[in-house]
Design an enzyme around this catalytic site. Structure first.
Site, PDB file in Angstrom:
ATOM      1  N   LYS A   1      44.391  70.288  54.397  1.00  0.00           N
ATOM      2  CA  LYS A   1      44.926  70.848  55.650  1.00  0.00           C
ATOM      3  C   LYS A   1      46.446  70.762  55.700  1.00  0.00           C
ATOM      4  O   LYS A   1      47.121  71.715  56.067  1.00  0.00           O
ATOM      5  CB  LYS A   1      44.395  70.067  56.875  1.00  0.00           C
ATOM      6  CG  LYS A   1      42.913  70.113  57.052  1.00  0.00           C
ATOM      7  CD  LYS A   1      42.497  69.344  58.307  1.00  0.00           C
ATOM      8  CE  LYS A   1      42.828  67.845  58.275  1.00  0.00           C
ATOM      9  NZ  LYS A   1      42.164  67.110  57.187  1.00  0.00           N
TER      10      LYS A   1
ATOM     11  N   ARG B   1      39.730  67.388  67.080  1.00  0.00           N
ATOM     12  CA  ARG B   1      38.777  66.681  66.226  1.00  0.00           C
ATOM     13  C   ARG B   1      37.514  66.292  66.972  1.00  0.00           C
ATOM     14  O   ARG B   1      36.606  65.721  66.366  1.00  0.00           O
ATOM     15  CB  ARG B   1      39.437  65.412  65.714  1.00  0.00           C
ATOM     16  CG  ARG B   1      40.004  65.513  64.318  1.00  0.00           C
ATOM     17  CD  ARG B   1      40.699  64.195  64.056  1.00  0.00           C
ATOM     18  NE  ARG B   1      40.780  63.817  62.687  1.00  0.00           N
ATOM     19  CZ  ARG B   1      41.840  64.037  61.909  1.00  0.00           C
ATOM     20  NH1 ARG B   1      42.859  64.725  62.352  1.00  0.00           N
ATOM     21  NH2 ARG B   1      41.852  63.578  60.690  1.00  0.00           N
TER      22      ARG B   1
ATOM     23  N   ARG C   1      46.481  60.380  46.782  1.00  0.00           N
ATOM     24  CA  ARG C   1      47.511  60.988  47.634  1.00  0.00           C
ATOM     25  C   ARG C   1      48.721  60.062  47.780  1.00  0.00           C
ATOM     26  O   ARG C   1      48.602  58.876  48.021  1.00  0.00           O
ATOM     27  CB  ARG C   1      46.946  61.294  49.024  1.00  0.00           C
ATOM     28  CG  ARG C   1      48.032  61.687  50.016  1.00  0.00           C
ATOM     29  CD  ARG C   1      47.516  62.463  51.193  1.00  0.00           C
ATOM     30  NE  ARG C   1      46.586  61.720  52.026  1.00  0.00           N
ATOM     31  CZ  ARG C   1      45.922  62.279  53.046  1.00  0.00           C
ATOM     32  NH1 ARG C   1      46.051  63.571  53.301  1.00  0.00           N
ATOM     33  NH2 ARG C   1      45.103  61.560  53.767  1.00  0.00           N
TER      34      ARG C   1
ATOM     35  N   ARG D   1      49.295  55.983  52.064  1.00  0.00           N
ATOM     36  CA  ARG D   1      48.901  55.706  53.444  1.00  0.00           C
ATOM     37  C   ARG D   1      47.908  54.555  53.487  1.00  0.00           C
ATOM     38  O   ARG D   1      47.015  54.466  52.653  1.00  0.00           O
ATOM     39  CB  ARG D   1      48.254  56.959  54.053  1.00  0.00           C
ATOM     40  CG  ARG D   1      49.264  57.909  54.633  1.00  0.00           C
ATOM     41  CD  ARG D   1      48.669  59.248  54.981  1.00  0.00           C
ATOM     42  NE  ARG D   1      47.446  59.165  55.787  1.00  0.00           N
ATOM     43  CZ  ARG D   1      46.825  60.233  56.267  1.00  0.00           C
ATOM     44  NH1 ARG D   1      47.298  61.447  56.032  1.00  0.00           N
ATOM     45  NH2 ARG D   1      45.723  60.109  56.974  1.00  0.00           N
TER      46      ARG D   1
ATOM     47  N   ARG E   1      36.347  57.340  57.385  1.00  0.00           N
ATOM     48  CA  ARG E   1      36.944  58.580  57.898  1.00  0.00           C
ATOM     49  C   ARG E   1      36.055  59.786  57.610  1.00  0.00           C
ATOM     50  O   ARG E   1      35.934  60.692  58.434  1.00  0.00           O
ATOM     51  CB  ARG E   1      38.331  58.793  57.290  1.00  0.00           C
ATOM     52  CG  ARG E   1      39.372  57.885  57.950  1.00  0.00           C
ATOM     53  CD  ARG E   1      40.619  57.764  57.111  1.00  0.00           C
ATOM     54  NE  ARG E   1      41.312  59.008  56.918  1.00  0.00           N
ATOM     55  CZ  ARG E   1      42.001  59.315  55.818  1.00  0.00           C
ATOM     56  NH1 ARG E   1      42.069  58.464  54.819  1.00  0.00           N
ATOM     57  NH2 ARG E   1      42.613  60.465  55.734  1.00  0.00           N
TER      58      ARG E   1
HETATM   59  P1  ADP Z   1      44.495  66.693  54.390  1.00  0.00           P
HETATM   60  O1  ADP Z   1      45.726  67.014  55.214  1.00  0.00           O
HETATM   61  O2  ADP Z   1      43.364  67.632  54.676  1.00  0.00           O
HETATM   62  O3  ADP Z   1      44.064  65.269  54.506  1.00  0.00           O
HETATM   63  P2  ADP Z   1      46.264  66.958  52.063  1.00  0.00           P
HETATM   64  O4  ADP Z   1      46.900  68.284  52.178  1.00  0.00           O
HETATM   65  O5  ADP Z   1      47.062  65.769  52.417  1.00  0.00           O
HETATM   66  O6  ADP Z   1      44.850  66.949  52.864  1.00  0.00           O
HETATM   67  O7  ADP Z   1      45.747  66.802  50.555  1.00  0.00           O
HETATM   68  C1  ADP Z   1      45.130  65.594  50.098  1.00  0.00           C
HETATM   69  C2  ADP Z   1      45.594  65.261  48.678  1.00  0.00           C
HETATM   70  O8  ADP Z   1      45.102  66.238  47.772  1.00  0.00           O
HETATM   71  C3  ADP Z   1      47.114  65.249  48.504  1.00  0.00           C
HETATM   72  O9  ADP Z   1      47.437  64.237  47.573  1.00  0.00           O
HETATM   73  C4  ADP Z   1      47.431  66.640  47.926  1.00  0.00           C
HETATM   74  O10 ADP Z   1      48.587  66.614  47.096  1.00  0.00           O
HETATM   75  C5  ADP Z   1      46.176  66.906  47.098  1.00  0.00           C
HETATM   76  N1  ADP Z   1      45.812  68.323  47.072  1.00  0.00           N
HETATM   77  C6  ADP Z   1      45.973  69.258  48.044  1.00  0.00           C
HETATM   78  N2  ADP Z   1      45.491  70.453  47.665  1.00  0.00           N
HETATM   79  C7  ADP Z   1      45.006  70.284  46.413  1.00  0.00           C
HETATM   80  C8  ADP Z   1      44.370  71.167  45.453  1.00  0.00           C
HETATM   81  N3  ADP Z   1      44.126  72.441  45.728  1.00  0.00           N
HETATM   82  N4  ADP Z   1      43.996  70.624  44.263  1.00  0.00           N
HETATM   83  C9  ADP Z   1      44.234  69.313  43.983  1.00  0.00           C
HETATM   84  N5  ADP Z   1      44.821  68.457  44.827  1.00  0.00           N
HETATM   85  C10 ADP Z   1      45.206  68.920  46.025  1.00  0.00           C
HETATM   86  P1  ADP Z   2      43.576  63.469  57.381  1.00  0.00           P
HETATM   87  O1  ADP Z   2      44.202  64.815  57.420  1.00  0.00           O
HETATM   88  O2  ADP Z   2      43.692  62.815  56.049  1.00  0.00           O
HETATM   89  O3  ADP Z   2      42.210  63.443  57.946  1.00  0.00           O
HETATM   90  P2  ADP Z   2      45.310  62.836  59.618  1.00  0.00           P
HETATM   91  O4  ADP Z   2      46.690  62.610  59.214  1.00  0.00           O
HETATM   92  O5  ADP Z   2      44.956  64.143  60.254  1.00  0.00           O
HETATM   93  O6  ADP Z   2      44.393  62.524  58.358  1.00  0.00           O
HETATM   94  O7  ADP Z   2      44.838  61.691  60.627  1.00  0.00           O
HETATM   95  C1  ADP Z   2      45.019  60.323  60.337  1.00  0.00           C
HETATM   96  C2  ADP Z   2      44.411  59.489  61.465  1.00  0.00           C
HETATM   97  O8  ADP Z   2      45.098  59.769  62.697  1.00  0.00           O
HETATM   98  C3  ADP Z   2      42.956  59.762  61.770  1.00  0.00           C
HETATM   99  O9  ADP Z   2      42.082  59.012  60.927  1.00  0.00           O
HETATM  100  C4  ADP Z   2      42.858  59.318  63.233  1.00  0.00           C
HETATM  101  O10 ADP Z   2      42.809  57.902  63.362  1.00  0.00           O
HETATM  102  C5  ADP Z   2      44.195  59.774  63.797  1.00  0.00           C
HETATM  103  N1  ADP Z   2      44.128  61.139  64.342  1.00  0.00           N
HETATM  104  C6  ADP Z   2      44.795  62.237  63.881  1.00  0.00           C
HETATM  105  N2  ADP Z   2      44.502  63.321  64.615  1.00  0.00           N
HETATM  106  C7  ADP Z   2      43.618  62.916  65.575  1.00  0.00           C
HETATM  107  C8  ADP Z   2      42.911  63.566  66.629  1.00  0.00           C
HETATM  108  N3  ADP Z   2      43.060  64.872  66.858  1.00  0.00           N
HETATM  109  N4  ADP Z   2      42.080  62.815  67.391  1.00  0.00           N
HETATM  110  C9  ADP Z   2      41.921  61.507  67.192  1.00  0.00           C
HETATM  111  N5  ADP Z   2      42.538  60.828  66.208  1.00  0.00           N
HETATM  112  C10 ADP Z   2      43.387  61.516  65.401  1.00  0.00           C
END
Ligand code: ADP
Ligand code: ADP
Ligand code: ZN
Length: 226
Positions: free
Chosen positions: A13, A88, A127, A160, A171
């Site tokens: 995302k 969410r 990551r 993180r 999660r």
């Molecule tokens: P999210 O915001 O949904 O948690 P991220 O964009 O942070 O996901 O991506 C999670 C991890 O995967 C990061 O380390 C990112 O660099 C890696 N990543 C993102 N897209 C790809 C892809 N298409 N193939 C491999 N790794 C990816």
């Molecule tokens: P990822 O993309 O890897 O799922 P985020 O950066 O979006 O992680 O979120 C990290 C943490 O922040 C979540 O595990 C949650 O604790 C909190 N968080 C983020 N967005 C929300 C939301 N919309 N509602 C509740 N908690 C949230």
């Protein structure tokens, strides 16, 4: 254009959200980034949110709803916005709908990234994020040129807290229970396009653009693609 990008933790995302936001000149609003920033600053919001985030649970709805309310009134949202990691829960989705209604706005697209569990775990484990500019890396899939250092700004990379093994599992569980119903919520409004999150970053981005284009074309004709 008002877009939501959703998908499980690690689905991409943040990575794709950034590309979409740049392409359409809209701000990327990530509740996760805003919360982490508040934790770093020691802001009241951060103190309240920290324990929930550390456990891999969701922060209470009232808190994140307030964040979004404050953010959407800022000027840079005038041309639209991309929401990353919000809503969410169904309660958050309802609150968002009420907020937008007051402004006469609607959500145009919900992009749902689908990907299997094993790949998510691989991505989250590796990551790394830049502590200065927030750029995203992966130890194997997208490594920086110099270990531990951001290619863009030279900042140091960190892992993180919630990307540790135990928290990753909770999660993913929280996602399927609490956020799964949000996808149903938007599917029943015919807004969701699901995209495979497997493959390289550029290919996935083009799939997303294709889905947005499709829906825009249909909307202009007064129909509905989904
Ligand atoms: P999210 O915001 O949904 O948690 P991220 O964009 O942070 O996901 O991506 C999670 C991890 O995967 C990061 O380390 C990112 O660099 C890696 N990543 C993102 N897209 C790809 C892809 N298409 N193939 C491999 N790794 C990816
Ligand atoms: P990822 O993309 O890897 O799922 P985020 O950066 O979006 O992680 O979120 C990290 C943490 O922040 C979540 O595990 C949650 O604790 C909190 N968080 C983020 N967005 C929300 C939301 N919309 N509602 C509740 N908690 C949230
Ligand atoms: Zn950086």
């Amino acid at each position: 254009m008002n877009v939501i990008i959703t998908g499980p933790p690690g689905s991409g995302k943040g990575t794709q959200g950034k590309l979409i936001a740049e392409k359409y000149h809209i701000p990327q609003i990530s509740t996760g980034d805003i919360l982490r920033e508040a934790v770093r600053n020691g802001a009241a919001l951060g103190l309240e949110a920290k324990a929930y985030m550390g456990r891999g649970g969701l922060v209470p709805d009232e808190l994140v709803i307030r964040i979004i309310e404050d953010r959407l009134i800022q000027r840079d949202c005038g041309r639209g916005f991309l929401l990353d990691g919000f809503p969410r829960t169904v309660a958050q989705a309802n609150a968002l709908e009420r907020m937008l209604k007051k402004k006469g706005l609607v959500i145009d697209h919900v992009i749902n990234i689908e990907i299997e569990m094993e790949e998510l775990i691989r991505r989250l484990r590796g990551r790394r994020t830049c502590s200065r500019c927030g750029a995203m890396y992966h130890l194997f899939f997208n490594p920086p040129k110099k270990e531990g250092i951001c290619d863009i700004c030279g900042g140091s990379l960190y892992q993180r807290d919630d990307d540790k093994e135990e928290t990753i599992r909770s999660r993913l569980e929280v996602y399927s229970h609490q956020t799964g119903p949000v996808i149903q919520y938007y599917a029943s409004r015919r807004l969701v396009r699901s995209i495979s999150g497997v493959g390289n970053i550029d290919d996935i981005f083009h799939r997303i653009l294709g889905a947005i284009d499709d829906r825009e074309t249909y909307a202009k004709r007064g129909g509905n693609p989904s």
